[in-house]
Design a protein around this motif. Sequence first.
Motif, mmCIF file in Angstrom:
data_model
loop_
_atom_site.group_PDB
_atom_site.id
_atom_site.type_symbol
_atom_site.label_atom_id
_atom_site.label_comp_id
_atom_site.label_asym_id
_atom_site.label_seq_id
_atom_site.Cartn_x
_atom_site.Cartn_y
_atom_site.Cartn_z
ATOM 1 N N TYR A 105 0.828 -1.211 0.000
ATOM 2 C CA TYR A 105 0.000 0.000 0.000
ATOM 3 C C TYR A 105 0.861 1.260 0.000
ATOM 4 O O TYR A 105 0.615 2.189 -0.786
ATOM 5 C CB TYR A 105 -0.925 -0.012 1.217
ATOM 6 N N ILE A 106 1.869 1.309 0.872
ATOM 7 C CA ILE A 106 2.692 2.523 0.906
ATOM 8 C C ILE A 106 3.573 2.629 -0.339
ATOM 9 O O ILE A 106 3.942 3.737 -0.752
ATOM 10 C CB ILE A 106 3.545 2.613 2.192
ATOM 11 N N ASP A 107 3.876 1.499 -0.958
ATOM 12 C CA ASP A 107 4.612 1.508 -2.227
ATOM 13 C C ASP A 107 3.826 2.277 -3.285
ATOM 14 O O ASP A 107 4.393 3.043 -4.083
ATOM 15 C CB ASP A 107 4.863 0.069 -2.677
ATOM 16 N N HIS A 108 2.506 2.103 -3.293
ATOM 17 C CA HIS A 108 1.666 2.742 -4.313
ATOM 18 C C HIS A 108 1.211 4.149 -3.931
ATOM 19 O O HIS A 108 0.821 4.921 -4.814
ATOM 20 C CB HIS A 108 0.430 1.869 -4.584
ATOM 21 N N HIS A 109 1.257 4.494 -2.640
ATOM 22 C CA HIS A 109 0.687 5.773 -2.225
ATOM 23 C C HIS A 109 1.659 6.746 -1.559
ATOM 24 O O HIS A 109 1.340 7.929 -1.426
ATOM 25 C CB HIS A 109 -0.482 5.538 -1.259
ATOM 26 N N TYR A 110 2.835 6.276 -1.130
ATOM 27 C CA TYR A 110 3.716 7.159 -0.350
ATOM 28 C C TYR A 110 5.157 7.150 -0.834
ATOM 29 O O TYR A 110 6.092 7.303 -0.051
ATOM 30 C CB TYR A 110 3.644 6.765 1.139
ATOM 31 N N ARG A 111 5.358 7.039 -2.126
ATOM 32 C CA ARG A 111 6.702 7.094 -2.680
ATOM 33 C C ARG A 111 7.319 8.477 -2.442
ATOM 34 O O ARG A 111 6.691 9.500 -2.681
ATOM 35 C CB ARG A 111 6.672 6.791 -4.178
ATOM 36 N N GLY A 137 12.966 0.657 -2.801
ATOM 37 C CA GLY A 137 13.769 1.603 -3.569
ATOM 38 C C GLY A 137 12.974 2.806 -4.056
ATOM 39 O O GLY A 137 13.231 3.331 -5.144
ATOM 40 N N LYS A 138 12.014 3.243 -3.250
ATOM 41 C CA LYS A 138 11.131 4.344 -3.662
ATOM 42 C C LYS A 138 11.334 5.601 -2.808
ATOM 43 O O LYS A 138 10.457 6.449 -2.753
ATOM 44 C CB LYS A 138 9.660 3.886 -3.558
ATOM 45 N N ASP A 139 12.487 5.721 -2.147
ATOM 46 C CA ASP A 139 12.817 6.898 -1.328
ATOM 47 C C ASP A 139 11.774 7.157 -0.240
ATOM 48 O O ASP A 139 11.451 8.309 0.071
ATOM 49 C CB ASP A 139 12.978 8.156 -2.205
ATOM 50 N N ILE A 140 11.258 6.097 0.344
ATOM 51 C CA ILE A 140 10.317 6.228 1.462
ATOM 52 C C ILE A 140 11.127 6.217 2.757
ATOM 53 O O ILE A 140 11.907 5.296 3.007
ATOM 54 C CB ILE A 140 9.294 5.082 1.474
ATOM 55 N N VAL A 141 10.958 7.261 3.566
ATOM 56 C CA VAL A 141 11.638 7.330 4.855
ATOM 57 C C VAL A 141 10.690 6.796 5.914
ATOM 58 O O VAL A 141 9.575 7.293 6.072
ATOM 59 C CB VAL A 141 12.052 8.779 5.191
ATOM 60 N N LEU A 142 11.132 5.767 6.640
ATOM 61 C CA LEU A 142 10.298 5.178 7.683
ATOM 62 C C LEU A 142 10.854 5.539 9.055
ATOM 63 O O LEU A 142 12.019 5.302 9.342
ATOM 64 C CB LEU A 142 10.251 3.656 7.539
ATOM 65 N N LYS A 143 10.000 6.116 9.895
ATOM 66 C CA LYS A 143 10.374 6.451 11.267
ATOM 67 C C LYS A 143 9.560 5.578 12.214
ATOM 68 O O LYS A 143 8.329 5.650 12.214
ATOM 69 C CB LYS A 143 10.115 7.934 11.543
ATOM 70 N N SER A 144 10.251 4.762 13.011
ATOM 71 C CA SER A 144 9.582 3.764 13.846
ATOM 72 C C SER A 144 9.712 4.089 15.326
ATOM 73 O O SER A 144 10.735 4.600 15.772
ATOM 74 C CB SER A 144 10.172 2.375 13.586
ATOM 75 N N LEU A 145 8.659 3.751 16.076
ATOM 76 C CA LEU A 145 8.682 3.931 17.527
ATOM 77 C C LEU A 145 7.961 2.764 18.189
ATOM 78 O O LEU A 145 6.809 2.478 17.871
ATOM 79 C CB LEU A 145 8.010 5.248 17.925
ATOM 80 N N ALA A 146 8.668 2.085 19.110
ATOM 81 C CA ALA A 146 8.021 1.031 19.888
ATOM 82 C C ALA A 146 7.116 1.675 20.942
ATOM 83 O O ALA A 146 7.525 2.600 21.638
ATOM 84 C CB ALA A 146 9.072 0.154 20.559
ATOM 85 N N THR A 147 5.883 1.181 21.025
ATOM 86 C CA THR A 147 4.896 1.719 21.972
ATOM 87 C C THR A 147 4.342 0.561 22.810
ATOM 88 O O THR A 147 3.173 0.188 22.677
ATOM 89 C CB THR A 147 3.772 2.441 21.209
ATOM 90 N N PRO A 148 5.186 -0.015 23.678
ATOM 91 C CA PRO A 148 4.830 -1.278 24.349
ATOM 92 C C PRO A 148 3.665 -1.209 25.327
ATOM 93 O O PRO A 148 3.074 -2.243 25.642
ATOM 94 C CB PRO A 148 6.128 -1.648 25.081
ATOM 95 N N LEU A 149 3.299 -0.018 25.810
ATOM 96 C CA LEU A 149 2.197 0.064 26.769
ATOM 97 C C LEU A 149 0.819 0.007 26.111
ATOM 98 O O LEU A 149 -0.180 -0.288 26.770
ATOM 99 C CB LEU A 149 2.304 1.356 27.594
#
Length: 268
Positions: A105-111, A137-149
């Motif tokens: 989905y993000i490949d098609h909508h968030y390049r 290879g679509k220059d998508i920057v992913l920012k991740s955060l663990a939210t264990p609670l």
Amino acid sequence: MNASSPIGIFDSGIGGLTVAHAVTRLLPNENIIYFGDTAHLPYGDKSSAAIQAYSIKICNVLLQQKCKVILIACNSASAAAYELVKEYVGSKAKVINVIDPVIDYIDHHYRGKTVGLIGTKQTVNSNIYRKKTDALGKDIVLKSLATPLLAPMIEEGFFNNNISESIIYQYLANEELSGIEALILGCTHYPLIKSQIDSFYKENITILDTSEIVAAALKKYLSQSSLLNNLNAYIRHFYVSDYTQSFERSTQIFFGEQIRLEHYPLWE
């Protein structure tokens, strides 16, 4: 496999019911067998080896029910056990996880855009979303955060109140998520707090509800494989590995209708 065979869905608890609910809305004629491994929830803080063992056990149950598809409705299990489950199941059923449809989905909508991800420690620390996003290879920057609670908070019924709002806002204000244009709800529990997440971002950020994306991917597969069930009668059966009445009441909130749970111990 035939069109009337059921779809098997499993998760560590009731979070996967958000996926099951999305599937039944989109595919109302399908037979559904749901397995909540409540004896071992949450999967997010378990080792990969433990999650793999639980997943194989559950797949045995679903294969005994002649499921045409096994949907791993848990990000942690999708990250830790998908490849093993797919190999184990072989040609007996199609195996679908909740990560690949989102990546597609993000490949098609968030390049070329910046996308955030919140999820359990298991999901985020596996780096599976980052690896798959980078591989596009679509220059998508992913920012991740663990939210264990968040997952245990939701399992205990603490959502849509001041307590949950404070925790949610504290996580979303983290610098790790700055500058994002969309946010992936990387845990099947999280659609239940989508309204609070929308409120934090004042609806300026697109919240990607993975349950809806996965349901759409499942429908596409069934249609392409001529496995859509066109019969009007359907069966929905819900198993849990550990049963309590309070848990059964909680499932009504998740699924939006009354559900009867059947106790099915995995290790007996």
